[in-house]
Design a protein around this motif. Structure first.
Motif, PDB file in Angstrom:
ATOM      1  N   THR A 123      -5.407  -4.860  -3.283  1.00  0.00           N
ATOM      2  CA  THR A 123      -6.574  -4.557  -4.121  1.00  0.00           C
ATOM      3  C   THR A 123      -6.938  -3.078  -4.038  1.00  0.00           C
ATOM      4  OG1 THR A 123      -7.390  -6.813  -3.813  1.00  0.00           O
ATOM      5  CG2 THR A 123      -8.966  -5.169  -4.597  1.00  0.00           C
ATOM      6  N   ARG A 124      -6.829  -2.517  -2.834  1.00  0.00           N
ATOM      7  CA  ARG A 124      -7.152  -1.096  -2.672  1.00  0.00           C
ATOM      8  C   ARG A 124      -6.126  -0.209  -3.373  1.00  0.00           C
ATOM      9  NH1 ARG A 124      -7.663   3.243  -3.152  1.00  0.00           N
ATOM     10  NH2 ARG A 124      -8.478   4.912  -1.815  1.00  0.00           N
ATOM     11  N   ASP A 154      -5.965   2.787  -7.028  1.00  0.00           N
ATOM     12  CA  ASP A 154      -5.291   4.065  -7.247  1.00  0.00           C
ATOM     13  C   ASP A 154      -4.423   4.013  -8.498  1.00  0.00           C
ATOM     14  OD1 ASP A 154      -6.416   5.121  -4.923  1.00  0.00           O
ATOM     15  OD2 ASP A 154      -4.745   4.442  -3.671  1.00  0.00           O
ATOM     16  N   GLN A 155      -3.737   2.882  -8.703  1.00  0.00           N
ATOM     17  CA  GLN A 155      -2.898   2.741  -9.897  1.00  0.00           C
ATOM     18  C   GLN A 155      -3.770   2.690 -11.149  1.00  0.00           C
ATOM     19  OE1 GLN A 155       0.674   2.684  -9.783  1.00  0.00           O
ATOM     20  NE2 GLN A 155       0.183   3.227 -11.898  1.00  0.00           N
ATOM     21  N   ASN A 165       0.844  -1.192   0.000  1.00  0.00           N
ATOM     22  CA  ASN A 165       0.000   0.000   0.000  1.00  0.00           C
ATOM     23  C   ASN A 165       0.885   1.249   0.000  1.00  0.00           C
ATOM     24  OD1 ASN A 165      -2.945  -1.023   0.513  1.00  0.00           O
ATOM     25  ND2 ASN A 165      -1.645  -2.215   1.907  1.00  0.00           N
ATOM     26  N   PRO A 166       1.475   1.574  -1.147  1.00  0.00           N
ATOM     27  CA  PRO A 166       2.342   2.754  -1.212  1.00  0.00           C
ATOM     28  C   PRO A 166       1.563   4.040  -0.978  1.00  0.00           C
ATOM     29  CG  PRO A 166       1.936   1.890  -3.416  1.00  0.00           C
ATOM     30  CD  PRO A 166       1.364   0.888  -2.454  1.00  0.00           C
ATOM     31  N   ALA A 167       2.306   5.088  -0.637  1.00  0.00           N
ATOM     32  CA  ALA A 167       1.664   6.372  -0.335  1.00  0.00           C
ATOM     33  C   ALA A 167       0.955   6.958  -1.548  1.00  0.00           C
ATOM     34  CB  ALA A 167       2.707   7.354   0.193  1.00  0.00           C
ATOM     35  N   SER A 168       1.448   6.651  -2.736  1.00  0.00           N
ATOM     36  CA  SER A 168       0.832   7.186  -3.958  1.00  0.00           C
ATOM     37  C   SER A 168       1.126   6.232  -5.119  1.00  0.00           C
ATOM     38  CB  SER A 168       1.377   8.587  -4.272  1.00  0.00           C
ATOM     39  OG  SER A 168       2.769   8.536  -4.468  1.00  0.00           O
ATOM     40  N   PRO A 169       0.285   6.265  -6.153  1.00  0.00           N
ATOM     41  CA  PRO A 169       0.520   5.395  -7.317  1.00  0.00           C
ATOM     42  C   PRO A 169       1.677   5.895  -8.166  1.00  0.00           C
ATOM     43  CG  PRO A 169      -1.343   6.831  -7.725  1.00  0.00           C
ATOM     44  CD  PRO A 169      -0.937   7.069  -6.296  1.00  0.00           C
ATOM     45  N   ARG A 170       2.245   4.990  -8.934  1.00  0.00           N
ATOM     46  CA  ARG A 170       3.314   5.376  -9.859  1.00  0.00           C
ATOM     47  C   ARG A 170       2.709   5.972 -11.123  1.00  0.00           C
ATOM     48  NH1 ARG A 170       8.397   1.260  -9.998  1.00  0.00           N
ATOM     49  NH2 ARG A 170       9.030   2.954 -11.395  1.00  0.00           N
ATOM     50  N   ARG A 171       3.421   6.921 -11.690  1.00  0.00           N
ATOM     51  CA  ARG A 171       2.961   7.571 -12.914  1.00  0.00           C
ATOM     52  C   ARG A 171       3.932   7.353 -14.076  1.00  0.00           C
ATOM     53  NH1 ARG A 171      -1.342  10.763 -11.768  1.00  0.00           N
ATOM     54  NH2 ARG A 171      -1.741  11.084  -9.531  1.00  0.00           N
TER      55      ARG A 171
END
Length: 508
Positions: free
Chosen positions: A388-389, A393-394, A363-369
Motif C-alpha cells: 500500500t505504501r 509512490d507509483q 517495496n521497490p527502491a523507486s516507482p516505475r516510470r
C-alpha cells in the motif's frame, strides 16, 4: 488503368467523404462501363468517433448516390473493424465473398488504394494497384478525403468545392455537418470513441451492473415521470431498473453514452428484448460537444459516476459548469437533475499525516516510470504486487493531477487531505490503473458543488447531501491506512460521495 480482363475494381477504405477527384478517377478505371466498383467500407461497425465520425449506413447512402451520379456500377460491402493483422487483405476478400459470393482474384480485379501500407498487403497477394490520390502519373496531388473532412471539421467551407455532390447531399439531408464537427473536435473522446484506451470495459460494466440497484434505490423517489435521461448510462443497467417501475411505464427512457463499447452493449440489450418499454432510446454522444436534447424537453436527468470524468478529462470546473448549464437548458421548468458521484473532503488542502502498511506487497527502491509502455496485464501484475505504501509512490508518478508529499522518518507521509483521499479511493483499481489515474475523485467538495449548481441556474433540494461510503472505508482503506493531524491526533475519515438533487426553477 484497368486492362481488358478487369471486371472489378476493389476500393477499400473508410469512405466517410467522397471527392470529385475520386469520381473522375474511378470513371477512368471503369471506362468500359462493364467494370464493377466493389467498395469495401472498413470500420463499418464504428461511428461517432474521431476516426469514424459518419455511421456506415450514411456512408453507404452516399456511395450509392455517388455511383448513380457518376454512372458507376457498384457493390458496397461493410467490413467490421478487427484487431490489426497482416492478413487484413485476405480478411477483406473473405468478407466480400461471404457478403456477395464474389471471389475476387488478381486475374479479374484491380485494387484502388492510396495508402501504401494497405496497398502492400494486396500486392503481396498478386493484385495490381491503382494508387488513386497517390498515383505518380497525376500532374498535381489531389487532396485526400480525410483531409477534406478535416477542412469541414475546422469550419472551412472550401470542403464543398472538393467534395462530390453525393456526399454533400447526404451530409445536408441528414444534418451531419455539425455532428461531424462536434465529434472530430470533441475535447474528451479519443480516436476510438472512449474516454481512454486503457479502461477495462468488461470489469467496468460488471462493477457498475453490480451497483446499479443500490444507485437506483437511492434516487428513485426523486425521479419525475415523463422524459427520463441517463447521461453516461454505461451499459444501461440503471435504465433496466427504471424500465421495471410501474409508475414509469409511460415515460420515455433515454440513455446517452460516449464510450463506443458501452453504447454498443446498450443496443445489444435493446435488440435482445431486455427492455419492456417500447420508448427506450440510446444516443452515442458527448453532451459537451453539443446539445443532444432540445431545450426544456427533459423531466429527469440522471448522472452516476460521470461528473468526475468530465472534470478530469475536460477543463475541470469550466467543463463541469458547461455540462451543468447544458443540463439546465434541456430541463423543463420544475424538472430535476439527480447526480451521484464521488467528491472531495470539505477541507481538501488541510495538511495531514497518512500512515500506510508496507507488509502487504513489494517495496521497490523507486516507482516505475514506464507503465504506459506495458500491456494491461503487466501493469496489473506490477501495481497489484506493490505494498500500500509503495503503491502511493507509483500513484504519484501516474496521477494526472500532480501533488506534493513528504516521506517522514517514521515511514508516514505528509500531504494534503484531498490528495490522500484521491489515492486511498483509487488504490485498488488495478485492472484499469492507467485509466483510473487519469481521473480525479476529489476535485470538488460538496460546498463547491452547491456553488456550481447555483451558478448554472439550479435550485438545490434539501435531499442533497455529502455521504461517506463506510463499506469502502471499513474494507478497503482503514485496514491498511490511518489518518492523523500534524500533531498526531486521529482524524475521522471524510466524506467520499455526493448526492445532489437540483431543480430548474418553475418561474424560468
Amino acid at each position: 488503368m484497368a486492362g481488358p480482363s478487369t471486371r472489378f475494381v476493389l476500393f477499400p477504405g473508410r469512405h466517410h467523404l467522397l471527392t470529385r477527384f475520386q469520381a473522375d478517377y474511378l470513371r477512368r478505371l471503369a471506362e468500359d462501363g462493364a467494370t464493377t466498383i466493389v467498395w469495401a467500407v472498413t470500420s463499418a461497425n464504428h461511428e461517432n468517433t474521431k476516426r469514424n465520425p459518419v455511421p456506415y449506413h450514411r456512408r453507404e447512402a452516399a456511395i450509392e448516390r455517388f455511383s448513380l451520379l457518376s454512372g458507376l456500377r457498384s457493390l458496397v460491402v461493410p467490413i467490421f473493424d478487427t484487431a490489426y493483422t497482416d492478413d487484413f487483405a485476405e480478411v477483406t476478400l473473405k468478407n466480400i465473398a461471404v457478403a456477395t459470393g464474389l471471389e475476387l482474384t488478381p486475374a479479374d480485379t484491380l485494387v484502388a488504394c492510396s495508402t501504401p501500407e494497405v496497398a502492400k498487403l494486396y500486392e503481396r497477394l498478386g493484385f495490381t494497384i491503382a494508387q488513386v490520390e497517390a498515383d505518380p502519373e497525376l500532374r498535381t496531388t489531389p487532396e485526400r478525403p480525410w483531409d477534406v473532412l478535416l477542412r469541414l471539421a475546422a469550419g472551412d467551407n472550401t470542403w464543398r468545392e472538393l467534395t462530390h455532390p453525393a456526399t454533400v447531399d447526404v451530409f445536408e439531408r441528414y444534418r451531419l455537418v455539425d455532428e461531424i464537427r462536434m465529434v472530430v473536435n470533441d475535447p474528451l473522446v479519443g480516436d476510438e470513441g472512449g474516454l481512454t484506451v486503457t479502461r477495462d470495459y468488461r470489469t467496468y460494466v460488471e462493477a457498475f451492473a453490480g451497483a446499479a440497484e443500490r444507485k437506483w434505490d437511492a434516487v428513485r423517489q426523486y425521479v419525475q415521470p415523463g422524459r427520463i435521461v441517463d447521461i453516461g448510462c454505461g451499459a444501461g443497467a440503471v435504465l433496466e431498473l427504471a424500465d421495471r417501475e410501474p409508475g414509469l411505464h409511460e415515460s420515455d427512457l433515454i440513455g446517452v453514452e460516449v464510450a463506443r463499447h458501452l453504447f454498443q452493449e446498450c443496443l445489444h440489450k435493446k435488440a435482445q428484448g431486455v427492455f419492456r418499454n417500447a420508448n427506450v432510446y440510446f444516443f452515442h454522444r458527448n453532451v459537451l460537444g453539443g446539445a443532444v436534447l432540445k431545450d426544456r424537453s427533459v423531466d429527469t436527468t440522471l448522472t452516476f459516476a460521470l461528473t468526475h470524468e468530465i472534470w478530469s478529462y475536460g477543463r475541470q470546473r469550466e467543463s463541469l459548469l458547461q455540462f451543468a448549464r447544458r443540463i439546465h437548458d434541456h430541463t423543463v421548468p420544475g424538472g430535476v437533475w439527480i447526480n451521484s458521484d464521488v467528491c472531495g473532503p470539505d477541507d481538501p488542502h488541510r495538511p495531514v499525516i497518512l500512515r500506510l502498511v508496507t507488509d502487504d506487497g513489494d517495496n521497490p527502491a523507486s516507482p516505475r516510470r514506464d507503465l504506459a509502455s506495458l500491456d494491461s496485464a503487466e501493469v496489473r501484475r506490477h501495481v497489484g504486487g506493490l505494498s500500500t505504501r509503495a503503491r502511493l509512490d507509483q500513484f504519484a508518478v501516474d496521477f494526472a493531477f500532480p501533488f506534493d508529499y513528504e516521506a517522514l522518518p517514521d515511514g508516514s507521509v505528509r500531504l494534503e487531505l484531498g490528495a490522500a483521499m484521491d489515492y486511498l479511493t483509487r488504490k485498488d483499481y488495478i485492472d484499469s490503473w492507467l485509466s483510473e489515474t487519469k481521473e480525479q475523485f476529489c476535485g470538488l467538495s460538496f460546498a463547491d458543488w452547491t456553488t456550481l449548481l447555483t451558478e448554472a441556474g439550479f435550485e438545490i433540494a434539501p435531499a442533497s447531501t455529502a455521504v461517506r461510503n463506510d463499506w469502502v472505508i471499513d474494507n478497503r482503506i482503514a485496514p491498511v491506512a490511518s489518518l492523523t493531524d500534524l500533531d498526531g491526533r486521529p482524524l475521522d475519515w471524510p466524506t467520499t460521495h455526493i448526492l445532489t438533487v437540483a431543480h430548474r426553477p418553475w418561474n424560468e
